[in-house]
Design an enzyme around this catalytic site. Structure first.
Site, short mmCIF file in Angstrom:
data_model
loop_
_atom_site.label_atom_id
_atom_site.label_comp_id
_atom_site.label_asym_id
_atom_site.label_seq_id
_atom_site.Cartn_x
_atom_site.Cartn_y
_atom_site.Cartn_z
CG HIS A 74 -0.57 0.19 -5.17
ND1 HIS A 74 -0.92 -0.36 -6.38
CD2 HIS A 74 0.34 -1.17 -4.90
CE1 HIS A 74 -0.18 -1.06 -6.41
NE2 HIS A 74 0.60 -1.97 -6.13
CD GLU A 130 -2.83 6.89 -4.99
OE1 GLU A 130 -3.61 7.39 -4.33
OE2 GLU A 130 -3.55 5.42 -5.04
CE1 TYR A 131 0.05 11.03 -2.05
CE2 TYR A 131 1.31 9.93 -0.94
CZ TYR A 131 0.71 10.13 -1.00
OH TYR A 131 -0.25 10.44 0.29
CE LYS A 183 -4.08 2.74 1.09
NZ LYS A 183 -3.07 3.68 1.35
#
Length: 212
Positions: free
Chosen positions: A33, A37-38, A30
């Protein structure tokens, strides 16, 4: 794991869900992941900045560019909403900026007195070529981002003996998160071709794209 396996097929119908692994592997994956995103948002922001600053491209033009990108290999939720944002007219914000004319003139004077100027002001910029260069750079950067992240997961999995299935982990948030992207399907296929793949950059398809 036994009880989870019973319900997993039902969960997968409505969301991208899979069993990650033992120990703290779920939290670790997590975290990586979230990094995807960032990084994705940062890369898009840089693509916007280069396009806007160098070619002086308008938001209407950027909307068309990003919409076109979203129909190809860049297809993703982030590119889609970026294209939508460029189509929104924010008169209040634009009015606020134009109302700071005195401050902008003073700031320009400070930079000019220091020898700084718009070095691209008198140069002809081929917008079509620039946007294509930016697209290619953005895609290559995305490949590198996922290469680093998947390698991080792989390395930690070996260290902790989690025995993670990397292809499945690439897909776990394909349809329900900011990183929703067709690109993730290609990552899964790379690990199907070679479950022992040490690095995405040595996968034949991704390697060819980087070299091209």
């Amino acid at each position: 794991m036994t009880s989870f396996s019973k319900w997993l097929p039902r969960f997968q119908i409505v969301a991208c869900v899979t069993y990650v692994g033992k120990g703290g592997s779920g939290n670790f994956v997590k975290m990586v992941h979230d990094g995807f995103e960032y990084r994705g948002m940062q890369l898009l922001a840089k693509a916007y900045d280069v396009s806007k600053s160098v070619s002086k491209i308008s938001n209407d033009e950027l909307q068309l560019v990003f919409s076109k990108w979203n129909k190809g290999g860049q297809l993703s939720f982030l590119v889609e909403i970026a294209a939508d944002i460029f189509g929104i007219k924010d008169d209040k914000y634009e009015g606020f900026l134009s109302g700071l004319k005195e401050e902008r003139v003073q700031a320009a004077g400070v930079f000019q007195s220091g020898g700084f100027s718009d070095i691209l002001g008198d140069q002809h910029i081929d917008k079509a070529k620039l946007t294509e260069d930016v697209r290619r750079a953005l895609y290559a950067s995305k490949i590198c981002s996922y290469t680093q992240g998947m390698d991080l997961i792989r390395t930690k999995s070996i260290e902790m003996r989690w025995e993670l299935t990397l292809g499945e982990l690439a897909m776990i948030r394909k349809g329900v998160s900011v990183i929703c992207a067709i690109f993730l399907v290609r990552i899964k296929k790379a690990y199907i071709r070679n479950p022992e793949l040490a690095n995405l950059l040595i996968d034949p398809e991704f390697a060819k794209e980087i070299l091209d």
